[in-house]
Design an enzyme around this catalytic site. Structure first.
Site, PDB file in Angstrom:
ATOM      1  N   SER A  42      24.532   9.296  21.648  1.00 38.28           N
ATOM      2  CA  SER A  42      24.726   9.396  20.200  1.00 38.28           C
ATOM      3  C   SER A  42      23.760   8.529  19.399  1.00 38.28           C
ATOM      4  O   SER A  42      24.060   8.154  18.268  1.00 38.28           O
ATOM      5  CB  SER A  42      26.163   8.993  19.829  1.00 38.28           C
ATOM      6  OG  SER A  42      26.408   7.642  20.185  1.00 38.28           O
ATOM      7  N   SER A  98      26.693   8.053  27.946  1.00 35.75           N
ATOM      8  CA  SER A  98      27.194   7.227  26.851  1.00 35.75           C
ATOM      9  C   SER A  98      28.264   7.977  26.057  1.00 35.75           C
ATOM     10  O   SER A  98      29.336   8.281  26.598  1.00 35.75           O
ATOM     11  CB  SER A  98      26.004   6.800  25.980  1.00 35.75           C
ATOM     12  OG  SER A  98      26.346   5.771  25.086  1.00 35.75           O
ATOM     13  N   PHE A  99      28.021   8.301  24.806  1.00 32.09           N
ATOM     14  CA  PHE A  99      28.931   9.151  24.032  1.00 32.09           C
ATOM     15  C   PHE A  99      29.215  10.449  24.788  1.00 32.09           C
ATOM     16  O   PHE A  99      30.359  10.930  24.828  1.00 32.09           O
ATOM     17  CB  PHE A  99      28.294   9.430  22.661  1.00 32.09           C
ATOM     18  CG  PHE A  99      28.674  10.725  22.015  1.00 32.09           C
ATOM     19  CD1 PHE A  99      29.875  10.864  21.330  1.00 32.09           C
ATOM     20  CD2 PHE A  99      27.815  11.820  22.070  1.00 32.09           C
ATOM     21  CE1 PHE A  99      30.216  12.067  20.723  1.00 32.09           C
ATOM     22  CE2 PHE A  99      28.145  13.022  21.469  1.00 32.09           C
ATOM     23  CZ  PHE A  99      29.354  13.149  20.795  1.00 32.09           C
ATOM     24  N   ASP A 111      22.793  -3.433  30.629  1.00 36.60           N
ATOM     25  CA  ASP A 111      23.095  -2.609  29.455  1.00 36.60           C
ATOM     26  C   ASP A 111      23.668  -3.491  28.337  1.00 36.60           C
ATOM     27  O   ASP A 111      24.699  -4.145  28.520  1.00 36.60           O
ATOM     28  CB  ASP A 111      24.108  -1.525  29.846  1.00 36.60           C
ATOM     29  CG  ASP A 111      24.266  -0.431  28.799  1.00 36.60           C
ATOM     30  OD1 ASP A 111      24.037  -0.707  27.610  1.00 36.60           O
ATOM     31  OD2 ASP A 111      24.634   0.694  29.186  1.00 36.60           O
ATOM     32  N   HIS A 152      20.381   0.483  28.969  1.00 39.16           N
ATOM     33  CA  HIS A 152      21.197   1.661  28.674  1.00 39.16           C
ATOM     34  C   HIS A 152      20.465   2.962  28.979  1.00 39.16           C
ATOM     35  O   HIS A 152      21.024   4.034  28.816  1.00 39.16           O
ATOM     36  CB  HIS A 152      21.611   1.619  27.197  1.00 39.16           C
ATOM     37  CG  HIS A 152      22.698   2.582  26.834  1.00 39.16           C
ATOM     38  ND1 HIS A 152      23.907   2.629  27.496  1.00 39.16           N
ATOM     39  CD2 HIS A 152      22.771   3.541  25.864  1.00 39.16           C
ATOM     40  CE1 HIS A 152      24.662   3.572  26.972  1.00 39.16           C
ATOM     41  NE2 HIS A 152      24.003   4.149  25.979  1.00 39.16           N
TER      42      HIS A 152
END
Length: 278
Positions: free
Chosen positions: A38, A107-108, A228, A256
């Site tokens: 995102s 992630s998202f 991260d 990340h």
């Protein structure tokens, strides 16, 4: 950039859950659906471009721009929720007439993949969660900065520094490309509407219930970068603990951007996991 231009960033489109959805469709064989993160200016291509060729050698790889991102339609007044994004992702695999897919969420996109597997377990064969949201955690300063981005080249460069462990990967060219992507018409407007302050609410809204996660029986690969600074490593440890058929891989010297900083090893790891016999 216009979706009609001849660049690698531009793929195909299909109507999914009522939205004209832009996506990449490469390779052939068993389908795997890649769900991006995102960050500002993100698209499926920006997120997955370094691993698409390797993953597509053995299977059909589908990488859509999720609702509100990239070149997928942005209806005026759209309210962005986990329910909306799950419905869009399911609508996408329905539109392609795929009864079941492997899911890789970043992630998202990991929170979305997790929720999709919980709500539609029969549509998912195997699950890969990378740097994933989807469990309760305290908002990090890194994620607060990502979701709170306001467009400028300096702000984009600072965010890319947050994503990468090896700062040499954050070139002026990459920062310029991502900045330009973030200021295309409509991009920032939809992005800023997704996770307004206080952004802990956004973290909480993307989390699935512990009991639902523990009830998952899918074979699951959890991947995280040790360094991260956006999503804490503790998320991966929680997921590996709660998901009964989970295995965990932590990349050292990695932020990340697992799929970018360790693209070759990431692709081999995912390919091997998806190829394993039940």
């Amino acid at each position: 950039m216009n979706p009609g231009s001849h660049t690698p960033e531009i793929g195909r489109s299909i109507v999914a859950a009522g939205l004209r959805t832009h996506f990449h469709d490469v390779g052939s064989g068993a389908p795997v659906l890649l769900l991006h993160g995102s960050g500002p200016g993100v698209s499926a291509w920006a997120n997955w471009r370094t691993v698409l060729p390797a993953l597509a050698q053995q299977r059909r790889v589908l990488a859509p721009d999720l609702s509100g991102f990239g070149f997928t339609d942005r209806p005026a007044g759209q309210v962005y929720t986990l329910d909306h994004w799950v419905a869009h992702a399911v609508g996408f695999i329905d539109a392609l007439e795929l009864p079941q897919v492997d899911l890789v969420g970043n992630s998202f996109g990991g929170a979305l993949a997790l929720a999709l597997a919980i709500r539609h377990p029969q549509r998912v064969r195997r699950l890969v969660l990378m740097g994933s949201v989807g469990v309760p955690f305290t908002l990090t300063p890194g994620l607060d900065a990502v979701w709170g981005y306001t467009p400028s080249l300096d702000n984009m460069r600072a965010l890319l520094d947050l994503f990468a462990y090896d700062r040499s990967r954050v070139t002026d060219e990459l920062a310029e490309l991502r900045y330009q992507a973030s200021i295309q018409p409509g991009f920032q407007e939809s992005f800023s509407a997704m996770f307004p302050a206080p952004r802990q609410r956004g973290v909480d809204a993307l989390a699935s219930a512990e009991a639902d996660i523990r009830a998952l029986t899918h074979e699951t690969l959890v991947i995280h970068g040790r360094e991260d600074r956006v999503i804490p490593l503790s998320n991966a440890l929680t997921l590996a603990d709660w998901i009964v058929n989970a295995q965990l891989h932590v990349f050292g010297r990695c932020g990340h951007w697992t799929q970018i900083e360790h693209s070759g090893r990431f692709a081999r790891l995912v390919n091997d996991f998806l190829d394993e016999s039940e």
